[in-house]
Design a protein around this motif. Sequence first.
Motif, PDB file in Angstrom:
ATOM      1  N   LEU A 286      -4.002   4.228   2.620  1.00  0.00           N
ATOM      2  CA  LEU A 286      -2.732   3.689   3.084  1.00  0.00           C
ATOM      3  C   LEU A 286      -2.376   2.442   2.281  1.00  0.00           C
ATOM      4  O   LEU A 286      -3.255   1.715   1.820  1.00  0.00           O
ATOM      5  CB  LEU A 286      -2.855   3.351   4.570  1.00  0.00           C
ATOM      6  CG  LEU A 286      -1.587   3.296   5.421  1.00  0.00           C
ATOM      7  CD1 LEU A 286      -0.896   4.647   5.421  1.00  0.00           C
ATOM      8  CD2 LEU A 286      -1.945   2.879   6.840  1.00  0.00           C
ATOM      9  N   LEU A 287      -1.069   2.187   2.108  1.00  0.00           N
ATOM     10  CA  LEU A 287      -0.587   1.013   1.373  1.00  0.00           C
ATOM     11  C   LEU A 287      -1.304   0.899   0.028  1.00  0.00           C
ATOM     12  O   LEU A 287      -1.856  -0.140  -0.342  1.00  0.00           O
ATOM     13  CB  LEU A 287      -0.802  -0.266   2.195  1.00  0.00           C
ATOM     14  CG  LEU A 287      -0.058  -0.334   3.540  1.00  0.00           C
ATOM     15  CD1 LEU A 287      -0.539  -1.543   4.353  1.00  0.00           C
ATOM     16  CD2 LEU A 287       1.436  -0.431   3.315  1.00  0.00           C
ATOM     17  N   HIS A 288      -1.273   1.980  -0.741  1.00  0.00           N
ATOM     18  CA  HIS A 288      -2.071   2.046  -1.963  1.00  0.00           C
ATOM     19  C   HIS A 288      -1.629   1.059  -3.031  1.00  0.00           C
ATOM     20  O   HIS A 288      -2.376   0.795  -3.979  1.00  0.00           O
ATOM     21  CB  HIS A 288      -2.036   3.470  -2.533  1.00  0.00           C
ATOM     22  CG  HIS A 288      -0.663   4.023  -2.703  1.00  0.00           C
ATOM     23  ND1 HIS A 288      -0.016   4.699  -1.695  1.00  0.00           N
ATOM     24  CD2 HIS A 288       0.198   3.987  -3.746  1.00  0.00           C
ATOM     25  CE1 HIS A 288       1.188   5.069  -2.115  1.00  0.00           C
ATOM     26  NE2 HIS A 288       1.341   4.642  -3.347  1.00  0.00           N
ATOM     27  N   ASP A 289      -0.419   0.481  -2.908  1.00  0.00           N
ATOM     28  CA  ASP A 289       0.029  -0.520  -3.871  1.00  0.00           C
ATOM     29  C   ASP A 289      -0.511  -1.913  -3.555  1.00  0.00           C
ATOM     30  O   ASP A 289      -0.331  -2.834  -4.355  1.00  0.00           O
ATOM     31  CB  ASP A 289       1.565  -0.579  -3.904  1.00  0.00           C
ATOM     32  CG  ASP A 289       2.167   0.654  -4.556  1.00  0.00           C
ATOM     33  OD1 ASP A 289       1.464   1.275  -5.371  1.00  0.00           O
ATOM     34  OD2 ASP A 289       3.315   0.993  -4.232  1.00  0.00           O
ATOM     35  N   LEU A 290      -1.146  -2.080  -2.411  1.00  0.00           N
ATOM     36  CA  LEU A 290      -1.642  -3.382  -1.998  1.00  0.00           C
ATOM     37  C   LEU A 290      -3.168  -3.421  -2.078  1.00  0.00           C
ATOM     38  O   LEU A 290      -3.819  -2.437  -2.414  1.00  0.00           O
ATOM     39  CB  LEU A 290      -1.188  -3.703  -0.575  1.00  0.00           C
ATOM     40  CG  LEU A 290       0.307  -3.660  -0.302  1.00  0.00           C
ATOM     41  CD1 LEU A 290       0.587  -4.146   1.103  1.00  0.00           C
ATOM     42  CD2 LEU A 290       1.075  -4.494  -1.313  1.00  0.00           C
ATOM     43  N   ALA A 291      -3.719  -4.584  -1.739  1.00  0.00           N
ATOM     44  CA  ALA A 291      -5.171  -4.728  -1.731  1.00  0.00           C
ATOM     45  C   ALA A 291      -5.783  -3.740  -0.738  1.00  0.00           C
ATOM     46  O   ALA A 291      -5.238  -3.523   0.350  1.00  0.00           O
ATOM     47  CB  ALA A 291      -5.548  -6.160  -1.353  1.00  0.00           C
ATOM     48  N   PRO A 292      -6.914  -3.118  -1.092  1.00  0.00           N
ATOM     49  CA  PRO A 292      -7.520  -2.118  -0.201  1.00  0.00           C
ATOM     50  C   PRO A 292      -7.780  -2.633   1.214  1.00  0.00           C
ATOM     51  O   PRO A 292      -7.680  -1.884   2.178  1.00  0.00           O
ATOM     52  CB  PRO A 292      -8.834  -1.767  -0.920  1.00  0.00           C
ATOM     53  CG  PRO A 292      -8.560  -2.039  -2.364  1.00  0.00           C
ATOM     54  CD  PRO A 292      -7.642  -3.232  -2.375  1.00  0.00           C
ATOM     55  N   LEU A 435       3.052 -13.646  -4.859  1.00  0.00           N
ATOM     56  CA  LEU A 435       2.766 -14.504  -3.710  1.00  0.00           C
ATOM     57  C   LEU A 435       2.060 -13.767  -2.589  1.00  0.00           C
ATOM     58  O   LEU A 435       1.688 -14.379  -1.584  1.00  0.00           O
ATOM     59  CB  LEU A 435       4.076 -15.105  -3.173  1.00  0.00           C
ATOM     60  CG  LEU A 435       4.843 -16.025  -4.120  1.00  0.00           C
ATOM     61  CD1 LEU A 435       6.114 -16.505  -3.441  1.00  0.00           C
ATOM     62  CD2 LEU A 435       3.981 -17.202  -4.535  1.00  0.00           C
ATOM     63  N   GLY A 436       1.901 -12.453  -2.733  1.00  0.00           N
ATOM     64  CA  GLY A 436       1.306 -11.669  -1.667  1.00  0.00           C
ATOM     65  C   GLY A 436       2.353 -10.856  -0.926  1.00  0.00           C
ATOM     66  O   GLY A 436       3.544 -10.892  -1.254  1.00  0.00           O
ATOM     67  N   PHE A 437       1.923 -10.120   0.086  1.00  0.00           N
ATOM     68  CA  PHE A 437       2.805  -9.210   0.807  1.00  0.00           C
ATOM     69  C   PHE A 437       2.564  -9.321   2.307  1.00  0.00           C
ATOM     70  O   PHE A 437       1.472  -9.719   2.745  1.00  0.00           O
ATOM     71  CB  PHE A 437       2.574  -7.766   0.357  1.00  0.00           C
ATOM     72  CG  PHE A 437       2.960  -7.514  -1.065  1.00  0.00           C
ATOM     73  CD1 PHE A 437       4.225  -7.063  -1.373  1.00  0.00           C
ATOM     74  CD2 PHE A 437       2.064  -7.747  -2.101  1.00  0.00           C
ATOM     75  CE1 PHE A 437       4.592  -6.841  -2.685  1.00  0.00           C
ATOM     76  CE2 PHE A 437       2.423  -7.524  -3.410  1.00  0.00           C
ATOM     77  CZ  PHE A 437       3.692  -7.077  -3.709  1.00  0.00           C
TER      78      PHE A 437
END
Length: 522
Positions: A286-292, A435-437
Amino acid sequence: MVRSVPGTREVPTTATVRASSTVRASTAPTPTWPVARGREQVARPRVVVLGGGFAGLRLLRRLELLLPADRAELIVVSPVDHLLYTSLVPQVCASTVEPRHLAVSLPAVLRRTLLCLGDAVAADLAAPADAQTPAGGLAAPAGLAAPAAVAAPAATAANVGRRTVTVRAADGSTRAIAWDRLVIAAGSVTATPDVPGLAEHALGLKNLDEAVALRDHVLSRLELADATDDPRRRGALCTFVVVGGGYTGTELAAQMAAFTRRAATAYRRLRPADVRWLLVDHSPRLLHDLAPALGRRAARVLSRRGIELRLGTSAVRIGPDSVTLAEGGSSVRRHTRVATHTVVWCAGVRASPLAAALGLPTEHGRIVTDEFFRVPSVEDVFALGDIAAVPDSARGGAPAGQTAQHAVRQGAAAARNVAASLGVGTPRPYRHRDLGFVVDLGGRDAVANPFGVTLSGPPAALLTRGYHLASLPATANRLRVATDWLLNAAFGQEITHYVPSGTQQETIATAEHTGIYRTPKS
């Protein structure tokens, strides 16, 4: 620290464009705005911005600060009179926020910019032959062509007919608007690959119309399920499938699962356990574009809410009462048919069709630019946001992502470069620092990684809500959204809906007006 957004919608047109350095409508427009300008107007170069979304609005607000009123005339072309704060659109579906509270009025936040309601459907990109570099013009940095010249008044008046954009209003009339600088920031639309039945039966979530329609559709399915005596039909009506495990799909599934189970208690023949939500994504996480870590924590929240995660799975066929899912690798595919009357397509975005209609060089459908937002193939034309492939130095020169974070930052950076092309300041390349998500899962649940610090639960929810309030461009909208949150915390969400019985479901193409341009012939 925001999620993917999306862009600006368009209005249908019959305009025809062709691929060349000059792009014209097939029929001569009826210019209701003066193409030929008077002496006073000629003295002020005209900056025309196509799109009033995150990128376009930020650019114009910065230009209003950078450019004195006597240095430039600012015009924004938009099919709607507002910016939609798309990061909170899933909360419209879940009745947490009223739809209009996310619509930030363009006339209210832009003090000097003239709003032209309509869709840009064609543009003449020919440069004036006798344009001259203004006295005192700034030298370009290495690797960048000299800033486009501000034409002398006589030259501008003589050539204005060769540099126009054609705008189609909602009533079908067209007008031509002259420009000295053209900024393309028309955003994106839902990506709709060639999946059988997708165009006819899936719902999208890119604008307010789609958000309200989805909310009403889901509530009407629950009402129909409450009224039927057939257990199989009731099961299909109470089953909802979201395709796409990115920001939008994850937030939508998380918030709608909680909302519909609460809504089910209002019906005499339904139980919360009857409601079934599935989240489907081709990626193994899930949310593969973000940090695991963010994906894992979000997955735990969704599983706790009873949402079935079908990862490593694709939707291969969508019908009026079912969706076929395929699992496994490319050579071994296991197909499963799920009975459902609701499939929501949140599997990515693509550049606005305007990019193809203008006939400019594109990369994966996005207009090619340099790091200064300039379109290399034409003079005085800039592009940014989801519609543009702007090089990102943080990714080794790869195109920047199609997110609100990039769009907002590009708007500020591009404004500086547009002003520099008019002799105010110096141009600078785009430099992005992540900056993060934040991902709002509803209630007290969220996941976030501000500046690389992973958060979840109430701290992440508090940060997420605070960030959204701070990011809304108008104080009135901030107060209305905050009030919505307080009222829902006290009284719960409304479960009434507006759609009249028998209303036909709109397709993604109809709701987002994507089938409006003719691509240039090769």
